[in-house]
Design an enzyme around this catalytic site. Sequence first.
Site, PDB file in Angstrom:
ATOM      1  N   GLU A 212    -148.171  -1.362 -51.712  1.00 29.75           N
ATOM      2  CA  GLU A 212    -149.042  -0.933 -50.621  1.00 29.75           C
ATOM      3  C   GLU A 212    -148.262  -0.029 -49.682  1.00 29.75           C
ATOM      4  O   GLU A 212    -147.049   0.130 -49.821  1.00 29.75           O
ATOM      5  CB  GLU A 212    -149.619  -2.141 -49.874  1.00 29.75           C
ATOM      6  CG  GLU A 212    -148.571  -3.008 -49.197  1.00 29.75           C
ATOM      7  CD  GLU A 212    -149.164  -4.284 -48.596  1.00 29.75           C
ATOM      8  OE1 GLU A 212    -150.286  -4.669 -48.964  1.00 29.75           O
ATOM      9  OE2 GLU A 212    -148.487  -4.892 -47.755  1.00 29.75           O
ATOM     10  N   HIS A 250    -150.965  -6.362 -43.479  1.00 24.95           N
ATOM     11  CA  HIS A 250    -149.635  -6.930 -43.433  1.00 24.95           C
ATOM     12  C   HIS A 250    -148.789  -6.279 -42.352  1.00 24.95           C
ATOM     13  O   HIS A 250    -148.978  -5.119 -42.000  1.00 24.95           O
ATOM     14  CB  HIS A 250    -148.934  -6.735 -44.788  1.00 24.95           C
ATOM     15  CG  HIS A 250    -149.514  -7.586 -45.872  1.00 24.95           C
ATOM     16  ND1 HIS A 250    -149.395  -7.269 -47.195  1.00 24.95           N
ATOM     17  CD2 HIS A 250    -150.210  -8.742 -45.835  1.00 24.95           C
ATOM     18  CE1 HIS A 250    -149.990  -8.190 -47.937  1.00 24.95           C
ATOM     19  NE2 HIS A 250    -150.501  -9.089 -47.127  1.00 24.95           N
TER      20      HIS A 250
END
Length: 294
Positions: A212, A250
């Site tokens: 990511e 995150h």
Amino acid sequence: MAIFVDENTKVIVQGLTGSQGKFHGLRNRDYGTKVVAGVTPGKGGFDVEGIPVFDTVEEAVVATGATASFVAVPPRFASAAVLEAAAAGITFIVCITEFIPARDEAMFYNIIKRDFGGTRVLGPNCPGIISPGRCNIGITSGDIAMPGGPVGIVSRSGTLTYQALYELSQKGVGQTTCVGIGGDPVPGTNFIDCLAAFEADPETKAILMIGEIGGSEEEKAAEFIRDNMTKPVVSYIAGVTAPPGRKMGHAGAIISGSQGSAKAKMEALRDAGVTVAQNPTEAGELMVDLIHSM
């Protein structure tokens, strides 16, 4: 085979008497994982559905011979819990706790690296690890995993970990081990650690890597793949449309300036010979096609 954990791994759950520790610890036990003890200070002598509870990790290790720990405690206690496990001789620590301050993560990571070279930490803020049919430590549902290999999975995203497992299993492609490394800025175990282990595992024939935005771990992994990997890798990078400077889910998923973008990571992986998918479903389909062509 499997990497890091298998059917012989003995596991303690730090925080077994708490709601999350009990829920997931018992799920792991019911899956077949050898959950041999729990640890909660002040609760020694009790048991949770037949699993004995000890006051300290050291006592649990002496009594059971455990080598792995599942840390399911609140953020303010997590750093101490991880270090207690390492000091007691635990060699594999899975920490699912989220919202641990980055300073605390960096502290225990560096202390373990300096003082406990034989200990590996997975996480924090991760779904854990599952070697289907053998061992499950963390919060991944065993129902979506399929034993037998030949695919190894490593992922920064918990949700996409589950999707990868499910889609491969639905198409009859099993997994050797699936490792959720988590998306925090200071992961105890990174892509390269897992890629190297999969490369050395004779039962793993191909690797699905899910990254990511944020940081440079995917670019480092690309360099490692180019120079060291003989097994094929399929990858998907989440966050193609993410705007710079905004944290996306995150703590580590943030693009800073020109660094950490999905585009840059995808280009680095392609240059290293990785097959890069445009979405999670395509990643699964590409892996299935790859396995069927072997």
